[in-house]
Design an enzyme around this catalytic site. Structure first.
Site, short mmCIF file in Angstrom:
data_model
loop_
_atom_site.label_atom_id
_atom_site.label_comp_id
_atom_site.label_asym_id
_atom_site.label_seq_id
_atom_site.Cartn_x
_atom_site.Cartn_y
_atom_site.Cartn_z
N ASN A 243 0.82 -1.21 0.00
CA ASN A 243 0.00 0.00 0.00
C ASN A 243 0.86 1.26 0.00
O ASN A 243 1.80 1.37 0.77
CB ASN A 243 -0.90 0.01 1.23
CG ASN A 243 -1.89 -1.13 1.19
OD1 ASN A 243 -2.92 -1.06 0.54
ND2 ASN A 243 -1.55 -2.23 1.86
N GLU A 360 -12.27 -7.74 -2.54
CA GLU A 360 -11.67 -7.88 -1.21
C GLU A 360 -12.73 -8.22 -0.18
O GLU A 360 -13.91 -7.97 -0.39
CB GLU A 360 -11.11 -6.55 -0.71
CG GLU A 360 -10.22 -5.79 -1.55
CD GLU A 360 -9.64 -4.63 -0.74
OE1 GLU A 360 -8.72 -4.91 0.02
OE2 GLU A 360 -10.11 -3.49 -0.87
P1 C2E Z 1 -6.66 -2.22 2.84
O1 C2E Z 1 -5.50 -1.89 1.97
O2 C2E Z 1 -8.01 -2.08 2.25
O3 C2E Z 1 -6.40 -3.69 3.37
C1 C2E Z 1 -7.40 -4.64 3.50
C2 C2E Z 1 -7.87 -4.72 4.91
O4 C2E Z 1 -8.98 -5.61 4.98
C3 C2E Z 1 -6.83 -5.34 5.86
O5 C2E Z 1 -7.00 -4.68 7.08
C4 C2E Z 1 -7.28 -6.78 5.97
O6 C2E Z 1 -6.87 -7.38 7.15
C5 C2E Z 1 -8.76 -6.62 5.93
N1 C2E Z 1 -9.44 -7.82 5.43
C6 C2E Z 1 -9.01 -8.66 4.48
N2 C2E Z 1 -9.90 -9.64 4.25
C7 C2E Z 1 -10.95 -9.40 5.05
C8 C2E Z 1 -12.20 -10.08 5.25
O7 C2E Z 1 -12.53 -11.10 4.65
N3 C2E Z 1 -13.05 -9.53 6.15
C9 C2E Z 1 -12.73 -8.39 6.85
N4 C2E Z 1 -13.62 -7.93 7.70
N5 C2E Z 1 -11.56 -7.74 6.69
C10 C2E Z 1 -10.67 -8.24 5.79
P2 C2E Z 1 -5.78 -4.14 7.92
O8 C2E Z 1 -4.61 -5.06 7.79
O9 C2E Z 1 -6.32 -3.85 9.27
O10 C2E Z 1 -5.39 -2.81 7.20
C11 C2E Z 1 -6.24 -1.71 7.21
C12 C2E Z 1 -5.76 -0.66 6.26
O11 C2E Z 1 -4.54 -0.07 6.71
C13 C2E Z 1 -5.44 -1.22 4.87
O12 C2E Z 1 -6.62 -1.32 4.16
C14 C2E Z 1 -4.50 -0.16 4.33
O13 C2E Z 1 -5.20 0.90 3.77
C15 C2E Z 1 -3.79 0.31 5.57
N6 C2E Z 1 -2.45 -0.33 5.62
C16 C2E Z 1 -2.09 -1.55 6.08
N7 C2E Z 1 -0.76 -1.74 5.95
C17 C2E Z 1 -0.26 -0.61 5.38
C18 C2E Z 1 1.05 -0.17 5.01
O14 C2E Z 1 2.05 -0.88 5.14
N8 C2E Z 1 1.14 1.07 4.47
C19 C2E Z 1 0.07 1.89 4.29
N9 C2E Z 1 0.26 3.09 3.75
N10 C2E Z 1 -1.16 1.51 4.63
C20 C2E Z 1 -1.34 0.28 5.17
CA CA Z 2 -8.66 -2.21 0.25
CA CA Z 3 -4.68 -2.40 0.09
#
Ligand code: C2E
Ligand code: CA
Ligand code: CA
Length: 532
Positions: A243, A360
């Site tokens: 990301n 997703e």
């Molecule tokens: P995102 O890029 O939309 O990542 C997908 C999020 O959806 C992830 O949350 C993932 O754990 C969650 N997810 C995936 N499959 C499912 C599912 O079946 N059900 C549900 N309820 N959730 C699911 P996560 O890991 O908590 O990350 C949240 C957001 O934080 C990410 O959304 C992204 O925008 C940001 N993020 C995470 N890591 C990074 C990073 O290294 N850099 C940056 N800039 N942003 C990050």
């Molecule tokens: Ca996403």
């Molecule tokens: Ca993403």
């Protein structure tokens, strides 16, 4: 004022007062619509309402659209609500609205003024997106959030250096084959003091404080190292997507950073994919447009993340060139008739403009079946696995029989993936390894035709193909080879099956020597003759 009171006033606020912090959301938009003068007028109106509601309270305009008042605690809530509603009554039909944050003080409490102001602000900011709420009271929960916030800001360097930041990987699966087609890198923070921090506890803070590049640099580097370890261990490899925040484009040269990682680890560029969220496009759009073109020009594929979650999704698609669309998981949360129709048309539209599709947040078998039926190419979600450390993911894939697709397979499926299967005519997709044919997909119309011939389902079709006698097998083989040779034209052939005449028109969608994907339309000529 007694000496004691004076001292208290000087070092902090206490007593029967409450501190109210008022802030307009989207005031910029109001100014853009009505001009600076219109904006100034409106601020004067707010001042009048506040003065009228709190005639005796110390009241101040702190900065552009922020007001604060020290009001009597007794009926603070109801009066603040009254004032906010009165102002918002003047803003009907606008995307601008007023909110308040309230900080109450217990009699013995000693708080520095600056901290009290910050806390009232935090309460106000916490309801920024909830237009219907007039105010929020500063609470213990918010206190903890603020504490974590300032901890994150002052410890990000340490977290990166000491390895408190871990990268979790979530599998992405190819719908047509059920094979592992990629993974998304997601940051986690395992802190020695606060324990496990969720991304929503540190990512927005780092973005707001312009520190997000520290995290993202580290994530990109780790992805590169992980891929190199895989290559050295001669293990199968699928691309990793990471990301990139809007703020990153201001804070670092993202492309140089990625190029350095690719160079240092000697990676093919198509092992790394870039995800940019839709909301990133709202500001600095020219700059981001150029960046996307540069990424793509340098051989990286760029994905549009969270498609459909923002306000300008279609505009974003019109103005920018993306390789893949990640359909936001909110669409799947309400998995009803309407959301299914929306997802179907998003997938069709994406194919029409040559963009790949990934859904997703896929959690159930029913959702998988639906996404497969409409030709959505890839799936990511808890159904196939949560984000987890790389080594755990390898074990998970082994246990779930999720085999990684090869680069050649990926290339072929990507090409075939743009083919639109949502159509009225009966269509199926066949995989052809030069010896055997395997039906990988059928649309509803195709299923209906086959049912009319007494064959229900893909499994039955594949069984029939498998058990053909030698002569028929040879004929089918010769037909498939002719289709391959005549690519990209369609080739027709009529087959007899249980006394019925089926006409097949097929063409090759994609392939390499030894492996092809054919699309086949089918017409039951017997039925047509019967019905004439
Ligand atoms: P995102 O890029 O939309 O990542 C997908 C999020 O959806 C992830 O949350 C993932 O754990 C969650 N997810 C995936 N499959 C499912 C599912 O079946 N059900 C549900 N309820 N959730 C699911 P996560 O890991 O908590 O990350 C949240 C957001 O934080 C990410 O959304 C992204 O925008 C940001 N993020 C995470 N890591 C990074 C990073 O290294 N850099 C940056 N800039 N942003 C990050
Ligand atoms: Ca996403
Ligand atoms: Ca993403």
């Amino acid at each position: 004022m007694s000496e004691r009171e004076e001292a208290d006033r000087a070092e902090g606020v206490y007593g029967r007062d409450a501190l109210a912090y008022f802030n307009l959301t989207n005031f910029k938009q109001y100014n853009a619509t009505y001009g600076a003068e219109g904006g100034d007028d409106f601020l004067r109106k707010i001042a009048t309402v506040l003065r009228h509601t709190f005639p005796d309270a110390p009241l101040a305009r702190m900065s552009s659209d922020i007001f604060m008042a020290l009001v009597p605690a007794g009926d603070a809530q109801s009066r603040i609500e009254e004032a906010v509603q009165e102002v918002n009554g003047l803003l009907e039909g606008e995307n601008t609205y007023l909110h308040a944050g309230i900080r109450y003080f217990s009699p013995q409490e000693r708080v520095p003024v600056s901290m009290a102001c910050e806390q009232a602000k935090a309460a106000c900011d916490s309801i920024k997106k909830e237009r219907s709420r007039a105010y929020c009271i500063f609470s213990e929960h918010l206190r903890q959030e603020l504490e974590i916030r300032s901890y994150v800001i002052s410890h990000i360097d340490e977290a990166v250096e000491n390895g408190y930041i871990e990268i979790y990987y979530q599998p992405v699966v190819r719908t047509l084959t059920g094979k592992l087609a990629g993974m998304e890198a997601l940051a986690r923070w395992r802190d020695p003091v606060y324990g496990f921090l969720r991304p929503d506890q540190f990512i927005p803070v780092l973005e707001e404080e312009r520190l997000i590049d520290k995290l993202d640099r580290y994530v990109i580097r780790e992805c590169g190292r992980q891929l190199r370890r895989q290559i050295d261990a001669h293990r199968p490899i699928v691309p990793i997507s990471f990301n990139v925040s809007r703020m990153d484009f201001q804070l670092m040269d993202v492309l140089s950073e990625i190029e350095a990682v690719v160079r240092e680890n000697e990676l093919p560029r198509d092992y790394l994919r870039i995800e940019i969220t839709e909301t990133a496009m709202v500001q600095d759009s020219d700059k981001i447009l150029k960046m996307i073109d540069r990424f793509r020009g340098n051989g990286y594929s760029v994905w549009l993340d969270d498609f459909g979650s923002g306000y300008s999704s279609l505009n974003v698609l019109k103005d920018y060139h993306f390789d893949e669309l990640k359909i936001d998981m909110e669409f799947l949360r309400a998995f009803n008739d309407t959301s299914r129709k929306i997802i179907t048309s998003v997938v069709m539209m994406a194919k029409a403009i040559g963009i790949h599709t990934l859904a997703e947040g896929v959690e159930t078998r029913e959702q998988v079946r639906f996404l497969r039926s409409i030709g959505c190419e890839k799936i990511q979600g808890y159904h196939y696995g949560r984000p987890m450390p790389y080594d755990e993911l390898l074990v998970h894939c082994q246990e779930r029989h999720l085999r990684a697709e090869t680069r050649e397979e990926a290339r072929i499926y990507e090409k075939a993936g743009l083919f639109n299967v949502i159509m009225a005519s009966p269509v199926a997709l066949f995989l052809d390894d030069g010896r055997n044919l395997y039906m990988a997909y059928e649309n509803d119309a195709y299923r209906k035709v086959m049912k009319g011939v007494g064959i229900s389902g893909r499994r039955a079709v594949n069984w029939i193909i498998h058990s053909l006698d030698d002569a028929r097998k040879e004929r089918l083989r010769a037909y498939a080879d002719r289709v391959t040779r005549n690519r990209p034209c369609k080739v027709s052939e009529t087959f007899l099956l249980d006394g019925r005449r089926l006409r097949v028109r097929a063409k090759t969608l994609a392939g390499l020597p030894g492996f092809h994907i054919h699309m086949a339309e089918i017409v039951d000529l017997t039925r047509d003759a019967d019905s004439l």
